[in-house]
Enzyme design. Sequence first.
Site, PDB file in Angstrom:
ATOM      1  N   GLU A   1       0.799  -1.225   0.000  1.00 16.86           N
ATOM      2  CA  GLU A   1       0.000   0.000   0.000  1.00 16.86           C
ATOM      3  C   GLU A   1       0.838   1.285   0.000  1.00 16.86           C
ATOM      4  O   GLU A   1       0.645   2.166   0.833  1.00 16.86           O
ATOM      5  CB  GLU A   1      -0.971  -0.008   1.185  1.00 16.86           C
ATOM      6  CG  GLU A   1      -1.896  -1.215   1.158  1.00 16.86           C
ATOM      7  CD  GLU A   1      -2.845  -1.284   2.350  1.00 16.86           C
ATOM      8  OE1 GLU A   1      -2.806  -0.408   3.223  1.00 16.86           O
ATOM      9  OE2 GLU A   1      -3.639  -2.246   2.391  1.00 16.86           O
TER      10      GLU A   1
ATOM     11  N   ASN B   1       2.047  -5.241  -3.117  1.00 17.46           N
ATOM     12  CA  ASN B   1       0.654  -5.575  -2.800  1.00 17.46           C
ATOM     13  C   ASN B   1      -0.127  -4.293  -2.504  1.00 17.46           C
ATOM     14  O   ASN B   1       0.339  -3.431  -1.744  1.00 17.46           O
ATOM     15  CB  ASN B   1       0.657  -6.479  -1.558  1.00 17.46           C
ATOM     16  CG  ASN B   1      -0.670  -7.152  -1.272  1.00 17.46           C
ATOM     17  OD1 ASN B   1      -1.223  -7.839  -2.122  1.00 17.46           O
ATOM     18  ND2 ASN B   1      -1.181  -6.963  -0.067  1.00 17.46           N
TER      19      ASN B   1
ATOM     20  N   HIS C   1     -10.497  -5.945  -2.326  1.00 18.49           N
ATOM     21  CA  HIS C   1     -11.556  -5.711  -1.344  1.00 18.49           C
ATOM     22  C   HIS C   1     -12.661  -4.941  -2.061  1.00 18.49           C
ATOM     23  O   HIS C   1     -12.562  -3.733  -2.250  1.00 18.49           O
ATOM     24  CB  HIS C   1     -11.025  -4.901  -0.154  1.00 18.49           C
ATOM     25  CG  HIS C   1      -9.980  -5.621   0.634  1.00 18.49           C
ATOM     26  ND1 HIS C   1     -10.246  -6.774   1.338  1.00 18.49           N
ATOM     27  CD2 HIS C   1      -8.664  -5.359   0.833  1.00 18.49           C
ATOM     28  CE1 HIS C   1      -9.148  -7.187   1.946  1.00 18.49           C
ATOM     29  NE2 HIS C   1      -8.168  -6.348   1.648  1.00 18.49           N
TER      30      HIS C   1
ATOM     31  N   GLU D   1      -6.346 -10.671  -1.288  1.00 21.48           N
ATOM     32  CA  GLU D   1      -7.157 -10.415  -0.087  1.00 21.48           C
ATOM     33  C   GLU D   1      -8.641 -10.316  -0.454  1.00 21.48           C
ATOM     34  O   GLU D   1      -9.375  -9.489   0.083  1.00 21.48           O
ATOM     35  CB  GLU D   1      -6.694  -9.120   0.605  1.00 21.48           C
ATOM     36  CG  GLU D   1      -5.203  -9.088   0.898  1.00 21.48           C
ATOM     37  CD  GLU D   1      -4.754  -7.879   1.717  1.00 21.48           C
ATOM     38  OE1 GLU D   1      -5.612  -7.143   2.242  1.00 21.48           O
ATOM     39  OE2 GLU D   1      -3.527  -7.684   1.830  1.00 21.48           O
TER      40      GLU D   1
ATOM     41  N   ASP E   1     -12.383 -10.111  -0.856  1.00 20.65           N
ATOM     42  CA  ASP E   1     -13.684 -10.212  -0.195  1.00 20.65           C
ATOM     43  C   ASP E   1     -14.601  -9.184  -0.848  1.00 20.65           C
ATOM     44  O   ASP E   1     -14.136  -8.201  -1.431  1.00 20.65           O
ATOM     45  CB  ASP E   1     -13.628 -10.055   1.338  1.00 20.65           C
ATOM     46  CG  ASP E   1     -12.903  -8.816   1.825  1.00 20.65           C
ATOM     47  OD1 ASP E   1     -12.803  -7.813   1.077  1.00 20.65           O
ATOM     48  OD2 ASP E   1     -12.440  -8.825   2.988  1.00 20.65           O
TER      49      ASP E   1
END
Length: 421
Positions: free
Chosen positions: A148, A189, A225, A256, A258
Amino acid sequence: MRITPALAGLLALPIALAQLNKLAEAAGKLYLGSATDNSELSNSSYLAIISDTDEFGEITPGNGQKWQYTEPSQGTFSYTSGDQIVDLAEANGQLVRCHTLVWHSQLPSWVSSGSWTTAQLTSIIQTHIANEVSHYKGQCYSWDVVNEALNEDGTYRTSVFYTVLGTDYIPIAFEAAAAADPAAKLYYNDYNIEYSGAKHTAAVGIIDLIQTAGAKIDGVGLQAHFIVGSSPGQADLTNVLKAYVAAGVSEVAYTELDIRFTTLPYTAAGLQQQASDYAAVTKACLAVNECVGITIWDFTDKYSWIPSTFAGQGGACLYDENFSKKPAWTTVSSILAAAATSTATGGTITTKASTTTIIATAATTTTLATSTRTSITTAATPTSTGGAHYAQCGGIGWAGPTTCLSPYTCTKQNDYYSQCL
Ligand SMILES: *[C@@H]1O[C@H](CO)[C@@H](O)[C@H](O)[C@H]1NC(C)=O
Ligand SMILES: *[C@@H]1O[C@H](CO)[C@@H](O)[C@H](O)[C@H]1NC(C)=O
């Protein structure tokens, strides 16, 4: 194409047993995995599911390897939390995506509040990485080396690292990680880099930044996400994955995943939309050979990070809070099954033009010829007269064929999904 005994056995499995990782491997991927965290492992039902390698072939430690836990004060290293997860994965025979080395968040204040010269902070980064990566040497399939680094507009995020070192901290970190474990795949990432836009463009620039500095980067991790009903479309997702590969990494992964509801409780229609959104991500990864796998950011709503971070939101995972599989699970499973079937039988497939690195696959699929690593462009539905084995043949919102090719029977799995079995 050959159908091996192992694969024939797999294809004969009823859907309840045709589990996610096994299907992902049969479809040519390295893994389908889940994040986990230490406290969750005390629930024995949870532990049994996360440890089932047919379901999950990879684990990511949700927190235990972050700087705040691994070097809480300068020069004091602790790996208790991270070791518990990594040891579990090793005992189970699962890969580990190790996570994460340099991140502005969950960073102890001795780092973030320090007043450092460039030489001091460089040494702090190098020492931290050398210690942690050496500790886990040989146990990590990959490392999220820098996490990030970007703002939403594609500029660099302000952090102690960027303030003191500018962008140099990024290649410094990658160089240190490569020195400590040359075999680990090294990833950048981030989130909101899964679709086209300024942040994606800047992430492509990070690949160039690292390589221009003479350091190694193997992969880009796309956190994914997403929000139900406003997830990126499959074509954009696929193009963005390909853009990272074209920019010079040998692999990409959804790290990750979701897809959350912004209002709860979720509805039946909402669950169907969520399944479609998960489908787009799954198909995008299947469409790009270099996409090695998908990690969901915990498999159950019970332990999702969403409700504590986004008040009133949730329901983002493939399993509900009671560990029941949601429609999205069935959709992901069926898409992987269709891809696996096409891969094995030479159904409706397109061979990728440029064959790249063949990744070692798990024991159950090593007997597949390497030439079967193909891009799936359409599900295996050879004719309009009915669905092939594992094809969807009904369910709320389904507009496709509702009959199956002989000898398969359209079998209801739940209100959202019937399948040719
Ligand atoms: C584990 O979680 C499930 C689902 O919430 C729950 O039904 C079960 O009681 C829990 N088990 C333990 C041992 O806490
Ligand atoms: C989980 O189980 C509890 C207890 O039976 C129930 O109240 C709740 O609605 C269930 N959750 C879902 C998402 O079905």
